[in-house]
Design an enzyme around this catalytic site. Structure first.
Site, PDB file in Angstrom:
ATOM      1  N   ASP A 134      80.878 -34.080  96.086  1.00  0.00           N
ATOM      2  CA  ASP A 134      82.307 -33.839  96.264  1.00  0.00           C
ATOM      3  C   ASP A 134      83.045 -35.174  96.138  1.00  0.00           C
ATOM      4  O   ASP A 134      82.418 -36.239  96.107  1.00  0.00           O
ATOM      5  CB  ASP A 134      82.498 -33.236  97.675  1.00  0.00           C
ATOM      6  N   GLU A 147      85.985 -37.924  92.055  1.00  0.00           N
ATOM      7  CA  GLU A 147      86.958 -38.202  90.962  1.00  0.00           C
ATOM      8  C   GLU A 147      87.080 -39.701  90.662  1.00  0.00           C
ATOM      9  O   GLU A 147      87.317 -40.020  89.502  1.00  0.00           O
ATOM     10  CB  GLU A 147      88.322 -37.611  91.334  1.00  0.00           C
ATOM     11  N   ASP A 157      89.516 -27.021  95.181  1.00  0.00           N
ATOM     12  CA  ASP A 157      90.245 -26.417  96.303  1.00  0.00           C
ATOM     13  C   ASP A 157      91.263 -25.381  95.843  1.00  0.00           C
ATOM     14  O   ASP A 157      92.471 -25.636  95.797  1.00  0.00           O
ATOM     15  CB  ASP A 157      90.920 -27.514  97.120  1.00  0.00           C
TER      16      ASP A 157
HETATM   17  O1  MIG Z   1      88.917 -33.810 101.729  1.00  0.00           O
HETATM   18  O2  MIG Z   1      84.172 -31.733 102.518  1.00  0.00           O
HETATM   19  O3  MIG Z   1      86.757 -29.591  97.580  1.00  0.00           O
HETATM   20  O4  MIG Z   1      85.100 -27.930  99.058  1.00  0.00           O
HETATM   21  O5  MIG Z   1      84.932 -28.388 101.818  1.00  0.00           O
HETATM   22  C1  MIG Z   1      88.297 -32.583 101.558  1.00  0.00           C
HETATM   23  C2  MIG Z   1      85.320 -31.043 102.850  1.00  0.00           C
HETATM   24  C3  MIG Z   1      86.869 -32.780 101.158  1.00  0.00           C
HETATM   25  C4  MIG Z   1      86.918 -31.097  99.423  1.00  0.00           C
HETATM   26  C5  MIG Z   1      86.110 -30.048  98.743  1.00  0.00           C
HETATM   27  C6  MIG Z   1      85.863 -28.907  99.685  1.00  0.00           C
HETATM   28  C7  MIG Z   1      85.147 -29.433 100.925  1.00  0.00           C
HETATM   29  C8  MIG Z   1      85.991 -30.511 101.579  1.00  0.00           C
HETATM   30  N1  MIG Z   1      86.239 -31.584 100.617  1.00  0.00           N
END
Ligand code: MIG
Length: 804
Positions: free
Chosen positions: A393, A396, A468
């Site tokens: 996650d 980017e 998201d």
């Molecule tokens: O700032 O890890 O897209 O699926 O549950 C949020 C917490 C960070 C973004 C991800 C989401 C995940 C969440 N993350």
């Protein structure tokens, strides 16, 4: 060479000289060098640069030019590069290109004056808009199936709760397919800077693509059909590895499940409620203060024991991995990375720090081979505990403020690059390193990596989810387009958060969403902290029953999905197919009402509908179509009205289809009865299906340890041939039953013997009696009545079944 940096437009200018190379032609224009390389008959690379040499692109392309015959011709006005399938006409007076097919029809044509131009460091290629031209693909992009009239930016962005038209999102895939005059071409712009694709937005002359900096470096594809372009694109940028079978099952996520007993209770609830599932995710709360390579000692005192218990129940654990490494004196991973000099840096050599969940963090420079190696080794922390999958996650990379300074430097495989060039490949390299770790540390079991960010070629290393999303109907339908567009762009293994990540999910929405997602490649429910959960039982009894029904259907369809994934692994074609792949020149499929429709595993036509709809209009393209739940037959090329109460998602089966099903099971490690059901649907002519099985994990399939056989249906002669199986494995199914849909015969001739067919009602979904909103006369319980079938001996030997 003159490099003009003033803020006016500079064109490539006239060709000064050229020479033929082994694979094409190169030369110079007044202001740039150019090179055309023939990769394959239908694949030409075009490079134009004002630099001394062309910049190598180490990330997306994995193919070298193939030895290909081509011809060269020249006139006073033009140079021609000609292969068996495409000719490139190069204008000498001002470097510009026209791509033509064998009939001399223009596929793509540069503007003769501006062909390739610069404004400052920004480089663009201007293509004339062709009449009725359509544009599809470009990966994870919002908007419609046909991208004509729109423009998009590629700049990997963490966009929480993005809107229906937000752009850019998390992933950049600068590849699209153009369609006009019954012809198609592909265009892949291999430049990792921020790029813009304009498909005729705000102008009536051009489609163009631009990069903030770097070379004009693109690959032009021409093939007879869209499928072949996708296959060619994925030969260039790579194909999905065969995923483990468990990753095709139902996956349950939440931000976050903790402590450990909640995770256990979740697993038990699935089994108690007879809802199949394979995967549970641990989101950021499993960590101690969000520090990667830790488990929180209070909430997860014994992760190894927890994971073992879950595994015994048939559950795999996938953990989230965030790239940010907390800057903390006593935190070993931070200190190690620092000592080894593995982080993104400022030009003065100091580490770049950004604020994310753990606090101020450094970011491993995944564009540096040493960093990838280190990270991959660190993952032993998880694999030693029995973790099976990884969820990358925030890659980017995201950090609070969402504006990483361009000053930040990336290693970029030793080339050195600023954030402007490095950002878009960061996520992909994190996924690559994670996949490598999973491979190295798990005894050649197949890795499962799920990534949010990526770039062209990401399909080689990870499955993708669309970030998201939001709990509403528009978002549900948008997710389908995103997944279908990823599929047009080489990424087959993709999905969206069922139920919507942000916002509270109304129960009917969840029911519809999970029904649709049962036909998506990645089948995963997830929701945000402080919102309704996304477990199938969180929305009341009716939704629970619908969810169970569709999850069970997914597990029944796993033999079909597995074969489709195998095909995708070989061909690059998606499991969830936009109708633009098989019916690119049928204008109806681009209509707003139909653009979300897709083919699942080639032969199931899914008509997604909003949760509140009880009747919907759908479009059946060319061919014949059976309503999945009743076998009612429709001819194609027409609009149909279909009932769609919450408990029934409209699904049609293509005439000529061959579907393989099994009995419903609790998880993929569990095969109860061991029967394979082959359903054939009368169509016209000959249709084929390649049934594929292997161990479901591991790499032995690469050495022939599989069971694969061709099933051929001849709808004209009413004959099914189950060919000799290939591979060293036996089928996992002890019994074989063939069902004949749409055939009128009562007898079958098998090996010279005439046998009477038996008949049976076939029902794919259990009746949701108490909740069915429609009166039973209007909407009788869905059953395919009295389908004829025959049990056949299941061996490796061929069988021919002739209906008589
Ligand atoms: O700032 O890890 O897209 O699926 O549950 C949020 C917490 C960070 C973004 C991800 C989401 C995940 C969440 N993350």
């Amino acid at each position: 060479m003159i490099t003009q940096t003033k803020n006016t437009t500079q064109t490539a200018g006239p060709i000064q000289y050229f020479l033929l190379t082994e694979n094409g032609i190169k030369g110079e224009t007044a202001s740039a060098s150019f090179k055309l390389t023939v990769y394959q008959e239908g694949l030409i690379r075009v490079q134009v640069s004002r630099e001394q040499s062309f910049a190598p692109n180490p990330y997306s392309v994995i193919l070298n030019p193939q030895v290909t015959n081509f011809e060269f011709e020249e006139t006073d006005e033009f140079l021609y590069l000609i292969t068996k399938t495409v000719s490139v006409k190069i204008r000498r007076s001002n470097f510009s290109l026209t791509f033509l097919d064998k009939t001399g029809t223009v596929l793509s044509e540069d503007d003769p004056n501006f062909g390739i131009s610069w404004q400052g460091t920004e480089v663009s290629s201007y293509k004339k808009l062709q009449q009725w031209e359509k544009f599809i693909g470009l990966g994870e992009k919002t908007g419609g199936l046909n991208r004509w009239g729109k423009a998009y930016t590629n700049w990997n962005t963490d966009h929480f709760a993005y809107g229906k038209n937000s752009d850019p999102l998390y992933i950049s895939i600068p590849f699209y397919i153009g369609l006009h005059h019954e012809r198609c071409y592909g265009m892949f712009f291999d430049n990792t800077h921020k790029t813009v694709f304009n498909f005729g937005a705000s102008n009536n002359k051009y489609s163009y693509f631009s990069a903030e900096d770097g070379d004009m470096d693109y690959y032009f594809f021409h093939e007879k059909n869209v499928s072949d372009i996708i296959t060619s694109y994925t030969s260039l940028t790579g194909k999905m590895e065969m995923p483990p079978m468990w990753a095709l099952g139902f996956q349950q996520c939440r931000y976050s499940y903790y402590p450990d007993r909640d995770v256990l209770r979740l697993a038990e609830t699935f089994r108690d409620k007879d809802i199949p599932a394979d995967v549970i995710y641990l989101d950021i709360h499993y960590m101690e203060n969000y520090k990667v390579f830790t488990f929180d000692g209070k909430n997860f005192p014994n992760p190894a024991a927890l994971i073992k218990t879950l595994k015994d129940k048939g559950f795999r654990i996938v953990v989230i991995l965030d790239p940010g490494i907390k800057v903390e004196a006593g935190y070993a991973p931070y200190l190690e990375g620092k000592a080894k000099d593995l982080y993104l840096k400022y030009p003065d050599g100091s580490d770049y720090e950004g604020h994310v969940w753990p606090g101020w963090c450094t970011f491993p420079d995944f564009t540096k081979p040493e960093t990838r190696k280190w990270w991959a080794e660190k993952m032993a922390f998880y694999t030693d505990l029995g973790v099976d999958g990884f969820w990358t996650d925030m890659n980017e990379p995201a950090c609070w403020g969402q504006h990483t300074p361009n000053l930040v430097e990336f290693d970029y495989e030793g080339q050195k690059a600023t954030h402007r060039k490095g950002r878009n490949v960061y996520g992909m390299q994190m996924a690559r390193s994670t996949q490598q770790g999973a491979k190295d540390l798990r005894d050649s079991l197949r890795p499962f990596v799920l990534t949010r960010s990526g770039f062209a070629g990401i399909q080689r290393t990870a499955a993708v989810w669309t970030g998201d999303n939001v709990a509403n109907n528009d978002h549900m339908l948008l997710g389908i387009r995103l997944v279908n567009s990823l599929g047009l762009s080489g990424v087959s293994f993709a999905g969206y958060d069922i139920g919507g990540f942000e916002g509270n999910t109304p129960p009917p929405l969840y029911a519809r969403w999970i029904s649709i997602a049962a036909f998506a490649p990645l089948f995963r429910a997830h929701s945000m902290i402080n919102s309704t959960g996304s477990e199938p039982w969180s929305f009341g009894e009716e939704v629970e029953e619908i969810s169970r029904n569709y999850i069970k259907l997914r597990y029944k369809l796993l033999p079909l999905f597995y074969s489709a994934f195998y095909k995708s692994h070989l061909t690059g074609l998606p499991v969830s197919k936009s109708l633009a792949i098989d019916f690119p020149f049928d204008d109806n499929i681009y209509e707003k009402s139909y653009e979300n429709q897709f083919l699942c595993c080639d032969s199931l036509l899914i008509i997604p509908v909003a949760s509140f709809k009880e009747v919907t209009k759908g479009y059946l393209p060319e061919g014949s179509w059976y309503y999945f739940y009743t076998d009612k037959l429709y001819t194609g090329n027409q609009e149909v009205y279909v009932d769609c109460p919450l408990s029934y998602l409209p699904v049609f089966v293509k005439g000529g289809a061959i579907l393989t099903l099994q009995d419903s099971i609790q998880h993929t490690g569990h095969l109860e009865s061991g029967s394979l059901y082959i359903h054939v649907y009368k169509g016209s002519g000959i249709t084929r299906f390649s049934h594929y099985e292997d161990a479901g994990d591991g790499m032995d399939f690469q050495d022939g340890a599989y069971f694969k056989r061709e099933i051929v249906l001849n709808s004209d002669s009413n004959e099914v041939t189950v060919a000799t199986s290939e591979g060293t494995l036996d089928s996992r199914y002890a019994n074989l039953t063939l069902y004949f849909h749409g055939f009128e015969q009562n007898m079958a001739n098998v090996d010279g013997k005439n046998i009477s067919l038996e008949k049976q009602d076939v029902t794919y979904l259990k009746k949701i009696s108490d909740f069915d909103p429609l009166p039973s006369d209007k909407h009788p319980f869905h059953t395919c009545k009295q389908v004829s079938f025959i049990h056949i001996k299941h061996s490796k030997e061929p069988v021919i079944i002739q209906l008589v």
